[in-house]
Design a protein around this motif. Structure first.
Motif, mmCIF file in Angstrom:
data_model
loop_
_atom_site.group_PDB
_atom_site.id
_atom_site.type_symbol
_atom_site.label_atom_id
_atom_site.label_comp_id
_atom_site.label_asym_id
_atom_site.label_seq_id
_atom_site.Cartn_x
_atom_site.Cartn_y
_atom_site.Cartn_z
ATOM 1 N N ALA A 81 61.365 75.103 0.268
ATOM 2 C CA ALA A 81 59.961 74.848 -0.039
ATOM 3 C C ALA A 81 59.188 74.273 1.150
ATOM 4 O O ALA A 81 57.989 74.012 1.029
ATOM 5 N N LEU A 82 59.837 74.081 2.290
ATOM 6 C CA LEU A 82 59.128 73.552 3.462
ATOM 7 C C LEU A 82 58.019 74.527 3.862
ATOM 8 O O LEU A 82 58.260 75.742 3.950
ATOM 9 N N PRO A 83 56.835 74.038 4.156
ATOM 10 C CA PRO A 83 55.719 74.952 4.431
ATOM 11 C C PRO A 83 55.862 75.714 5.736
ATOM 12 O O PRO A 83 55.719 76.936 5.771
ATOM 13 N N SER A 84 56.171 75.035 6.813
ATOM 14 C CA SER A 84 56.205 75.734 8.115
ATOM 15 C C SER A 84 57.205 75.046 9.041
ATOM 16 O O SER A 84 56.816 74.346 9.981
ATOM 17 N N PRO A 85 58.500 75.217 8.776
ATOM 18 C CA PRO A 85 59.480 74.618 9.686
ATOM 19 C C PRO A 85 59.457 75.311 11.043
ATOM 20 O O PRO A 85 59.202 76.519 11.150
ATOM 21 N N LEU A 86 59.704 74.535 12.100
ATOM 22 C CA LEU A 86 59.698 75.073 13.455
ATOM 23 C C LEU A 86 61.055 75.687 13.774
ATOM 24 O O LEU A 86 62.084 75.271 13.244
ATOM 25 N N PRO A 87 61.077 76.714 14.634
ATOM 26 C CA PRO A 87 62.379 77.277 15.037
ATOM 27 C C PRO A 87 63.210 76.211 15.742
ATOM 28 O O PRO A 87 62.707 75.473 16.589
ATOM 29 N N ALA A 88 64.483 76.119 15.359
ATOM 30 C CA ALA A 88 65.336 75.035 15.842
ATOM 31 C C ALA A 88 66.184 75.504 17.009
ATOM 32 O O ALA A 88 66.969 76.446 16.870
ATOM 33 N N PRO A 89 66.048 74.874 18.158
ATOM 34 C CA PRO A 89 66.930 75.219 19.273
ATOM 35 C C PRO A 89 68.304 74.580 19.077
ATOM 36 O O PRO A 89 68.444 73.571 18.403
ATOM 37 N N ASP A 90 69.312 75.181 19.654
ATOM 38 C CA ASP A 90 70.648 74.604 19.649
ATOM 39 C C ASP A 90 70.732 73.646 20.830
ATOM 40 O O ASP A 90 70.681 74.056 21.992
ATOM 41 N N ASN A 91 70.824 72.359 20.540
ATOM 42 C CA ASN A 91 70.791 71.348 21.594
ATOM 43 C C ASN A 91 72.131 71.150 22.286
ATOM 44 O O ASN A 91 72.240 70.285 23.166
ATOM 45 N N ARG A 92 73.129 71.918 21.894
ATOM 46 C CA ARG A 92 74.420 71.793 22.570
ATOM 47 C C ARG A 92 74.372 72.526 23.904
ATOM 48 O O ARG A 92 73.910 73.671 23.964
ATOM 49 N N PRO A 93 74.845 71.904 24.972
ATOM 50 C CA PRO A 93 74.825 72.598 26.268
ATOM 51 C C PRO A 93 75.797 73.770 26.272
ATOM 52 O O PRO A 93 76.924 73.664 25.785
#
Length: 868
Positions: free
Chosen positions: A572-584
């Motif tokens: 139900a989240l309105p507009s989640p941002l694309p999530a980067p993978d923070n693992r190097p």
């Protein structure tokens, strides 16, 4: 770590919080309107972690004003008056409450079911206790009457027991005194000018009752939760639990490196939270506000190991686990413990009751594998000391005596100081009332504590106490990461929030209410309903999304491989941002492992057995790893009875039978059969074989016994006589000593030796040994241990479901000579540095113990499958 520490803002300097300023301004106005002095006023908070924050925010907003008392209901009651529960009160202490539950069940005529009903009764009363405590003491009987109206008067079968448990829990909750009863006293009303309740995401019955108890002019309820502007929200989709934990840990490090501190980690999934804790350990300072079950700590494992080791049917693994957790024991030498373990594993003694017969057997002068001088005596002394310590917990006794005996055992084993100097150990001692200065006073007053308990009952009581208690490690002065429940993110100035476990299972839109109450009963009793839990869940979710930076993580599959969907709240989240993978990312070039071919000349071979030379012929690398490097895996002690145990038992049975037959010869079939049965029983006892586990093999014994006696009658009728069995033998081959144990040596007419080797395998396997004689190692090797140039040899197949049959090897002398020549050549090649390659051929690799060492599965990439 240095970069993170340099850029992160310390937790002692929280950002300005408009929510707190708004709430505290409203509180200040209320105190002014009702002419209440702040020092005589109380501000109730929904949970204790808000206390220092509220105090600091008040000081920042009203630096020139007296500060009110910021409290929770528990801290307020503790400040007003100390409280000690009575013998039958709910103490919220599993150690005491379990005993009280047993006493109440016995008094209600349910003593026969107390083991099954004690846990449901305790669960039910702990759910009702907050509701009973919310009723003023004078009105508690009315609450009890209303609660009884919501429960069925009777039922059939198990439903009758459920109804009895519910009625008993209501009576117990209503009859108890509570620490918060002091809040309903007239003196509290007189000494409190004003009461303000800052309400969290879920209603609290006690707080609501206190607001009703105070006059409307004095009391005020303010919602601490308020609509907040959502922060940046990133949704991370993980493959599985480990991927989710790694992504969550990377998110925490990313926020800290960006200067966002403190970071909150919501423990929707405790397993994931603990995995993140382990991944970040030593890199980030953490405060865990949820803790974990006390039963999972090392201190609890140490204590439970002592109890399991003291059980009458304890396994060798149980006792060894306890010994290894007691390195400072004064009753035995720590260096003897590995020695004992080695002999237990070598003899496959899975039950500890077989340790004493094993040490006695090792001490015999004619013991087949007698250890060096003094070792058998040390093992006997160690086993005797262990059994003396275990005997302290043998006889039934009342609970206070059990605690004293357990304390004595822990002190004798050197485990007590470690518990005293460990935070979790101190919590274990506190939960079990094991401290010497409190054990008698706190539990001896309970009538149920004087019921005599056997060791299994006491062990179950200890396990339940440790399972119900929690351990929260001491927090650091300042924490970069705070692990907490989702609902306790409320009104706290976190710079970022990491939310793992946001799948449909761990974060449902409407959590399932605990317990067996029906919706109507929940409504009547004011227990949390599905609707109220859903509202609280959604309120906590909204407040959490108000954190400036939020990382939401969910996994696509569970540990069983079942697919998962994100939580409805995530969907139900309105507009989640694309999530980067923070693992190097790290590039690793694929490369096959070369086939090993070590040089074994630095590890000279001095002793050789039939099985070790068989390994050399099968795969030289296996011989190098398992015999030259001695990298053999220790055997399991708690494994089920196997075909190997059957073979050992059968060897010992036949050896004992023929020794008795030599001492007192007889041809009477009935007497021979009785002697074989007696030898079989004695061998089973000496090997400590569990009767139930050994049943599949012992069930075949009558037919095997009769088949062996039939073969023996025909064998003796041919003129053969038994000479010796289980005989250790050696021979010299250059610098190498050949060694082995000969199952049996008979003499044929004329004195020709007959070497017999017992086999319990399928007859087809024995037939293959004879047919492919050049590949058979065992029988020619044993023949090389005998000095006779004229001898006969045979395998005697003693299968469980096939007739006993001898399989002679007619060419034994030629095979022996060829084998000796081959061994001589192989030993010379090893000594001269000839490579010992891993062959990786045939079925030899399927069950090879050295497969992980030679890396057989990584020598080269498998070719792609041909298209259909």
């Amino acid at each position: 770590m240095t970069a993170i520490a340099a850029t992160a803002r310390p937790a002692s300097a929280p950002p300005e919080n408009a929510l707190w300023r708004t709430c505290l301004t409203r509180v200040h106005e209320h105190l002014r309107d009702c002419a209440a002095h702040p020092a005589r006023s109380v501000i109730l908070l929904p949970f204790a972690q808000l206390l220092p924050l509220a105090q600091s925010q008040w000081a920042a907003c009203f630096p020139d004003s007296f500060a009110p008392h910021f409290e929770t209901t528990r801290s307020w009651a503790r400040r007003l008056s100390p409280f000690a529960p009575g013998p039958s009160d709910i103490a919220f202490d599993t150690a005491r409450d379990t005993l009280t539950a047993h006493a109440l069940l016995e008094g209600a005529g349910l003593a026969a079911l107390h083991e099954r009903l004690a846990a449901p009764l305790l669960e039910t009363v702990l759910a009702l206790a907050p509701l009973a405590a919310a009723a003023p003491p004078a009105l508690r009987p009315d609450w009890a009457e209303l609660a009884r109206q919501a429960t069925p008067a009777s039922g059939d079968g198990w439903l009758a027991h459920e109804a009895a448990v519910a009625r008993l829990a209501i009576a117990w909750a209503a009859a108890s005194d509570y620490a918060t009863d002091v809040l309903f006293s007239a003196r509290t009303l007189e000494t409190t000018d004003a009461l303000v309740a800052l309400q969290g995401v879920q209603d609290d019955a006690l707080t609501d009752s206190l607001l009703d108890f105070f006059t409307p002019a004095k009391a005020l309820a303010l919602p601490l939760a308020s609509p907040a502007a959502p922060g940046q929200c990133f949704v991370h989709t993980a493959r599985d639990a480990e991927d989710e934990a790694q992504r969550a840990a990377a998110c925490v490090l990313h926020h800290l490196a960006a200067g966002r501190a403190p970071v909150a980690l919501a423990a929707n999934d405790r397993a994931i939270a603990r995995r993140v804790h382990a991944l970040l350990g030593g890199r980030v300072t953490m405060r865990d506000e949820t803790g974990w079950k006390l039963s999972t700590t090392q201190a609890a494992a140490t204590l439970m190991a002592a109890l399991h080791a003291a059980a009458r049917r304890a396994s060798s693994d149980d006792v060894l686990a306890w010994l290894k957790l007691a390195p400072a024991a004064s009753a035995w030498a720590a260096a003897d413990v590995p020695l004992l373990e080695r002999h237990l594993r070598r003899a496959a003694i899975s039950a500890w009751q077989g340790a004493t017969p094993m040490t006695h057997a090792l001490a015999q002068p004619d013991a087949p594998s007698r250890p060096p001088p003094g070792v058998a005596e040390r093992l006997q002394s160690l086993v005797s000391a262990i059994d003396t310590a275990r005997a302290r917990l043998d006889a039934p006794r009342p609970l206070p005596e059990w605690l004293a005996a357990l304390r004595t055992l822990l002190q004798a084993a050197g485990q007590w100081p470690a518990l005293l100097h460990d935070a979790a150990g101190q919590r274990v001692l506190e939960a079990l009332h094991l401290h010497e200065d409190t054990a008698q006073d706190s539990l001896a007053e309970l009538p149920a504590a004087h019921r005599r308990l056997a060791l299994p009952e006491f062990t179950a009581w200890v396990g339940n106490v440790l399972e119900a208690a929690s351990f929260i490690p001491p927090p650091p002065p300042e924490a970069q990461l705070v692990i907490l429940p989702l609902a306790q993110v409320l009104a706290r100035p976190f710079a970022a929030l990491v939310l793992p476990g946001c799948d449909e299972v761990r974060l449902p839109a409407a959590p399932e209410p605990p317990g067996l109450w029906t919706p109507a009963q929940r409504q009547h009793l004011r227990l949390p309903t599905r609707d109220s839990l859903q509202a609280a869940q959604q309120a906590a979710w909204r407040q959490a999304l108000g954190t400036p930076h939020v990382d939401v993580l969910w996994r696509q599959s569970d540990s069983s491989g079942e697919p998962l969907l994100p939580s409805p709240l995530v969907q139900a989240l309105p507009s989640p941002l694309p999530a980067p993978d923070n693992r190097p990312a790290r590039a690793i070039a694929a490369a096959s492992v070369p086939r090993p071919a070590p040089n074994g000349s630095a590890l000279p071979v001095t002793r050789l057995s039939a099985s070790s030379y068989g390994d050399l012929r099968t795969c030289p690398y296996r011989f190098f790893a398992l015999h030259q490097c001695q990298l053999r895996e220790a055997g399991e002690l708690d494994a089920e009875v196997s075909k190997r145990d059957f073979g050992n038992w059968l060897h010992d049975t036949l050896h004992a039978f023929h020794q008795a037959l030599q001492a007192a010869p007889t041809t009477d079939r009935a007497l021979r059969s009785a002697r074989l049965d007696a030898a079989a029983q004695a061998a089973a006892e000496a090997l400590a074989l569990d009767e139930g586990e050994f049943l599949p093999f012992s069930a075949q014994w009558p037919s095997l016994r009769d088949g062996y006696l039939d073969w023996l009658d025909a064998h003796e009728a041919s003129g053969a006589t038994y000479v010796a069995g289980e005989t250790p033998a050696q021979a010299t081959l250059g610098a190498v000593t050949l060694e082995g144990r000969l199952d049996r040596i008979d003499h044929l007419p004329g004195g020709t030796p007959l070497l017999i080797d017992y086999k319990t395998e399928h007859p087809n396997r024995t037939r293959e040994r004879i047919a492919d004689a050049s590949e058979d190692t065992q029988l020619p090797f044993y023949a090389a241990l005998l000095p006779d140039d004229t001898l006969k040899a045979a395998y005697l197949n003693l299968g469980e479901r096939h007739p006993v049959q001898a399989w002679p090897q007619e060419q034994i002398t030629a095979l022996r000579d060829a084998l000796v020549a081959g061994m001589t050549q192989d030993m010379q090649a090893i000594a001269s540095g000839h490579p010992l390659p891993a062959l990786g051929e045939g079925t030899a690799c399927d069950w090879c113990a050295a497969r992980g060492l030679c890396r057989r599965d990584f020598w080269s990439a498998e070719p792609p499958a041909a298209p259909a």
